[in-house]
Design a protein around this motif. Structure first.
Motif, PDB file in Angstrom:
ATOM      1  N   HIS A 170      -8.064   8.291  -1.464  1.00 38.78           N
ATOM      2  CA  HIS A 170      -6.967   7.447  -1.958  1.00 38.78           C
ATOM      3  C   HIS A 170      -6.047   8.330  -2.793  1.00 38.78           C
ATOM      4  O   HIS A 170      -6.362   8.680  -3.927  1.00 38.78           O
ATOM      5  CB  HIS A 170      -7.530   6.301  -2.808  1.00 38.78           C
ATOM      6  CG  HIS A 170      -6.488   5.526  -3.563  1.00 38.78           C
ATOM      7  ND1 HIS A 170      -5.471   4.835  -2.943  1.00 38.78           N
ATOM      8  CD2 HIS A 170      -6.297   5.339  -4.897  1.00 38.78           C
ATOM      9  CE1 HIS A 170      -4.717   4.246  -3.853  1.00 38.78           C
ATOM     10  NE2 HIS A 170      -5.184   4.545  -5.047  1.00 38.78           N
ATOM     11  N   SER A 182       5.671   2.581  -0.863  1.00 41.28           N
ATOM     12  CA  SER A 182       5.223   2.504   0.533  1.00 41.28           C
ATOM     13  C   SER A 182       4.212   1.378   0.734  1.00 41.28           C
ATOM     14  O   SER A 182       4.228   0.685   1.753  1.00 41.28           O
ATOM     15  CB  SER A 182       4.619   3.843   0.979  1.00 41.28           C
ATOM     16  OG  SER A 182       3.332   4.052   0.425  1.00 41.28           O
ATOM     17  N   LEU A 183       3.354   1.175  -0.250  1.00 46.01           N
ATOM     18  CA  LEU A 183       2.346   0.122  -0.141  1.00 46.01           C
ATOM     19  C   LEU A 183       3.003  -1.254  -0.188  1.00 46.01           C
ATOM     20  O   LEU A 183       2.643  -2.148   0.597  1.00 46.01           O
ATOM     21  CB  LEU A 183       1.316   0.262  -1.266  1.00 46.01           C
ATOM     22  CG  LEU A 183       0.405   1.488  -1.186  1.00 46.01           C
ATOM     23  CD1 LEU A 183      -0.381   1.656  -2.484  1.00 46.01           C
ATOM     24  CD2 LEU A 183      -0.555   1.379  -0.003  1.00 46.01           C
ATOM     25  N   ASN A 210       2.404   4.381   5.917  1.00 46.92           N
ATOM     26  CA  ASN A 210       2.512   3.919   4.534  1.00 46.92           C
ATOM     27  C   ASN A 210       1.203   3.885   3.757  1.00 46.92           C
ATOM     28  O   ASN A 210       1.212   3.894   2.530  1.00 46.92           O
ATOM     29  CB  ASN A 210       3.110   2.504   4.516  1.00 46.92           C
ATOM     30  CG  ASN A 210       4.486   2.451   5.124  1.00 46.92           C
ATOM     31  OD1 ASN A 210       5.462   2.858   4.511  1.00 46.92           O
ATOM     32  ND2 ASN A 210       4.573   1.952   6.345  1.00 46.92           N
ATOM     33  N   VAL A 211       0.070   3.842   4.471  1.00 48.06           N
ATOM     34  CA  VAL A 211      -1.230   3.716   3.804  1.00 48.06           C
ATOM     35  C   VAL A 211      -2.181   4.785   4.335  1.00 48.06           C
ATOM     36  O   VAL A 211      -3.392   4.609   4.341  1.00 48.06           O
ATOM     37  CB  VAL A 211      -1.821   2.295   4.023  1.00 48.06           C
ATOM     38  CG1 VAL A 211      -2.881   1.980   2.966  1.00 48.06           C
ATOM     39  CG2 VAL A 211      -0.750   1.217   3.985  1.00 48.06           C
ATOM     40  N   ILE A 237      -4.270  -2.956   1.413  1.00 51.56           N
ATOM     41  CA  ILE A 237      -3.079  -2.558   0.674  1.00 51.56           C
ATOM     42  C   ILE A 237      -3.125  -3.092  -0.751  1.00 51.56           C
ATOM     43  O   ILE A 237      -2.770  -2.391  -1.709  1.00 51.56           O
ATOM     44  CB  ILE A 237      -1.814  -3.048   1.405  1.00 51.56           C
ATOM     45  CG1 ILE A 237      -1.696  -2.330   2.755  1.00 51.56           C
ATOM     46  CG2 ILE A 237      -0.576  -2.792   0.567  1.00 51.56           C
ATOM     47  CD1 ILE A 237      -0.665  -2.930   3.674  1.00 51.56           C
ATOM     48  N   ARG A 267      -2.390   8.610  -4.363  1.00 41.69           N
ATOM     49  CA  ARG A 267      -1.111   8.014  -4.760  1.00 41.69           C
ATOM     50  C   ARG A 267      -0.224   9.122  -5.317  1.00 41.69           C
ATOM     51  O   ARG A 267      -0.626   9.848  -6.239  1.00 41.69           O
ATOM     52  CB  ARG A 267      -1.341   6.929  -5.825  1.00 41.69           C
ATOM     53  CG  ARG A 267      -2.023   5.659  -5.319  1.00 41.69           C
ATOM     54  CD  ARG A 267      -1.003   4.673  -4.785  1.00 41.69           C
ATOM     55  NE  ARG A 267      -0.073   4.255  -5.832  1.00 41.69           N
ATOM     56  CZ  ARG A 267      -0.254   3.215  -6.639  1.00 41.69           C
ATOM     57  NH1 ARG A 267      -1.353   2.486  -6.554  1.00 41.69           N
ATOM     58  NH2 ARG A 267       0.648   2.894  -7.549  1.00 41.69           N
ATOM     59  N   ARG A 320      -0.065   7.769  -0.286  1.00 44.32           N
ATOM     60  CA  ARG A 320       0.523   6.454  -0.527  1.00 44.32           C
ATOM     61  C   ARG A 320       1.373   6.497  -1.786  1.00 44.32           C
ATOM     62  O   ARG A 320       1.209   7.368  -2.629  1.00 44.32           O
ATOM     63  CB  ARG A 320      -0.575   5.392  -0.758  1.00 44.32           C
ATOM     64  CG  ARG A 320      -1.578   5.211   0.380  1.00 44.32           C
ATOM     65  CD  ARG A 320      -2.905   5.891   0.093  1.00 44.32           C
ATOM     66  NE  ARG A 320      -3.869   5.714   1.178  1.00 44.32           N
ATOM     67  CZ  ARG A 320      -4.955   4.965   1.067  1.00 44.32           C
ATOM     68  NH1 ARG A 320      -5.198   4.315  -0.061  1.00 44.32           N
ATOM     69  NH2 ARG A 320      -5.781   4.851   2.059  1.00 44.32           N
ATOM     70  N   SER A 321       2.227   5.507  -1.939  1.00 41.65           N
ATOM     71  CA  SER A 321       2.982   5.309  -3.171  1.00 41.65           C
ATOM     72  C   SER A 321       3.111   3.809  -3.378  1.00 41.65           C
ATOM     73  O   SER A 321       2.906   3.022  -2.445  1.00 41.65           O
ATOM     74  CB  SER A 321       4.375   5.937  -3.074  1.00 41.65           C
ATOM     75  OG  SER A 321       5.167   5.230  -2.127  1.00 41.65           O
TER      76      SER A 321
END
Length: 637
Positions: free
Chosen positions: A583, A521-522, A512-513, A570, A585, A517-518
């Motif tokens: 990072h 998910s975060l 998830n991270v 997170i 997203r 990421r989204s």
């Protein structure tokens, strides 16, 4: 709060020289009156302790390993960058500075990065003088090779064991100071807390990992050189003992933690093979100088690589990034590998791998040359996979590797707690949102050999030595708090092992991270880890006692910190509504699937302040100003 990086005024090329002149000094006869505690003995810690000891300070260096030589710096393989321009291919201090700023996706401080580039050449001279066996050509001159994110050859190397050789050089300098009596080396000792007196760092609390004794160590300043936190993912390229405890405990005492959303995933690692693994193995980025990365064009193609004709191979890095090809930066190369595997083109068990092929290089240069350049790496690969990479391509896949975040520091490498200095990977200062290959060793040695001796002197010259002794109430309080923490862990007597909790944490973080990421998910990961933390403190089982060698107890304290730290990571990733460097997203990407920065709203360093066990951390920012490079879309095409 708007943070001040305390960068000196003037042009880039004059900042460090002028600042060194303006900083206060400690006279030679007074240096021995000051005690400096150095935590960690990797490249940053060993070089700092050795240099400070040689200057005449009284230094106490601690590490949790049984020998200072076993710091994780030995695992670095491919090389160390320096702007010496030996190949005469257009390199310069400014080009190294520019490549590093761009490689970090414009999320690092200009002044620090330029200083790093400026002192890089001195590092090579220092290490050569120590006898580090850098590779040389037939005439005896030092040679260079290329690394990702650069179009010049500026990386000095010692086959595939550069980190080990550099650490041996620093260790030899450290050992000399131990013999001279200026440095006291304390292995098998772990930092559990930072002691802050009247707002200044004046010591640490440690546990003797052999006897279990918890005691305090006093000093006039503390240097944290404890590396990164990528074992929060459980499986990573880091040594299994690598942890966030020292930095996280300092955070709880008032040191701000910088953006931890930036986590570097290395594209060139041996893929996961099953649940039995406790760590992953790095294959040096230098291999991408001569190895070509590819996957089959046909989804699910299970033919042997030699059976797949050239026209049915997708050299996807060369296709997508023709200017840099296989030497595209790590974050970009990692996401590209995940993308082709997610589309069904991956190779090996579970389709989680891509080929790194040396057939063309062997045909062009001969196997002997490849053996000379990378022989020990090929040998390591064969020992782990039982495959001969001279005869068939290596299989590689991205893995957690380097911590881009860390404790916030100013230009002097001082944290928000006066007297607490942070060096190497433990700080945030140089690499922004993504680190270029071969720059970690450069930063660690720059901080230790050439920066901290000046900046820590400026702090010490302003205080009285020995002002606080170990009998101070803050030291006694810290020891009691650490004993209570240890006692709490031992008293739970649950049913699940520490390793089970760590593995579960790592799985949640990677899924998830990890590379992508989204918001969804975060948010899901945050909920899962909150539940995991509650169960940890109800159901963890830590056998043994506190007054003995107890490795499960060591791991339990580290995993407890990892779980809390993961929640903070997170929150930081949720806060940064953009994609940049390490990072990514999914909500913020270009039409071509590249990272989409938001310079208008997020061109700053995010630093978080601890506000208590149940309170939300407070965000502080340091605006990033780009006066010497132009903010631009990061492109390697």
């Amino acid at each position: 709060m708007i943070l001040d990086g305390r960068c000196p005024p003037g042009s880039l090329s004059e900042k460090w020289e002028r600042h060194r002149h303006e900083m206060k000094l400690v006279s030679p006869v007074n240096k021995r009156k000051y005690r400096i505690i150095v935590v960690g003995t990797g490249l940053a810690g060993a070089s700092a302790a050795a240099t400070l000891g040689e200057l005449g300070y009284t230094v106490e260096a601690i590490c949790y390993q049984d020998s200072a030589r076993r710091a994780h710096s030995i695992a670095a393989q491919g090389g160390i960058n320096a702007a010496k321009n030996y190949p005469n291919d257009g390199d310069s201090v400014f080009r190294l500075f520019h490549d590093t700023i761009k490689g970090g996706d414009f999320r690092s401080r200009e002044a620090n990065v330029y200083r790093l580039a400026e002192v890089s050449g001195c590092i090579i001279d220092q290490c050569v003088a120590q006898g580090v066996p850098f590779a040389r050509d037939y005439a005896g001159y030092l040679v260079n090779r290329s690394f990702g994110g650069a179009q010049v050859s500026r990386t000095f190397y010692a086959r595939g064991q550069t980190g080990q050789q550099l650490l041996l050089g620093a260790y030899s300098a450290l050992s000399r100071q131990v013999k001279e009596g200026t440095v006291t080396l304390r292995p098998r000792t772990e930092m559990l807390d930072l002691v802050v007196v009247d707002g200044e760092a004046k010591g640490i609390t440690v546990r003797d990992l052999v006897t279990g004794e918890i005691r305090s160590v006093g000093g006039d300043a503390v240097c944290l050189c404890t590396g990164g936190y990528m074992n929060v993912f459980y499986l990573s390229t880091n040594s299994m003992g690598g942890n966030v405890t020292a930095a996280y405990r300092a955070y709880k005492k008032g040191a701000f933690l910088r953006t931890r959303a930036y986590t570097q995933i290395h594209p060139t690692c041996i893929p996961v093979t099953g649940e039995h693994q406790s760590k992953l193995t790095l294959m040096s980025e230098s291999l991408r100088n001569d190895g070509r990365v590819w996957v089959p064009r046909i989804r699910g193609d299970r033919r042997l690589p030699r059976e797949i004709p050239e026209e049915e191979r997708d050299y996807y890095l060369e296709r997508k990034y023709p200017s840099f090809g296989n030497l595209a930066p790590r974050d970009i190369s990692s996401r590209a590998a995940k993308e082709v595997c997610d589309e069904g083109h991956g190779v090996g068990p579970g389709g989680r791998g891509v080929y790194l092929d040396f057939a063309d290089a062997i045909a062009r240069l001969g196997e002997g040359t490849i053996r000379e350049r990378y022989g020990n790496l090929f040998e390591m690969y064969e020992r782990i996979t039982a495959e001969n990479a001279y005869e068939r391509p290596m299989r590689i896949y991205p893995a957690p590797h380097y911590a881009m975040g860390g404790l916030w520091v100013d230009y002097n490498l001082q944290s928000t707690i006066p007297g607490l200095f942070v060096l190497g990977e433990a700080n945030f200062s140089d690499h922004g949102a993504n680190r270029l290959g071969a720059s970690a060793l450069m930063q660690g040695l720059a901080d230790g050999y050439f920066i901290i001796p000046y900046t820590i002197a400026d702090y010490l010259a302003r205080i009285k030595p020995g002002k606080v002794v170990r009998g101070h109430p803050e030291f006694l309080k810290s020891v009691e708090e650490c004993k209570a923490f240890v006692g709490r862990l031992l008293s739970i007597k649950g049913k699940r092992t520490v390793n089970e909790f760590h593995r579960e944490l790592g799985s949640v973080m990677w899924e998830n991270v990890g590379m992508i990421r989204s918001r969804e998910s975060l948010a899901g990961a945050l909920k899962q880890i909150s539940e995991l933390r509650a169960e940890f403190w109800k159901n963890v089982r830590v056998p043994g006692g506190e007054e003995e060698l107890n490795q499960e107890l060591e791991k339990a304290g580290r995993v407890a910190d990892f779980i809390e730290f993961a929640e903070l990571m997170i929150r930081d990733a949720l806060h940064r509504n953009e994609s940049c460097g390490g990072h990514f997203r999914v909500e913020y990407q270009t039409a071509e699937g590249e990272a989409k920065r938001d310079d208008e709203n997020f061109c700053y360093v995010a630093a978080w302040e601890y506000k208590g066990p149940e309170a939300e951390p407070e965000l502080h920012t340091e605006p990033l100003l780009f006066e010497n490079v132009q903010l631009a879309v990061r492109s390697y095409k």
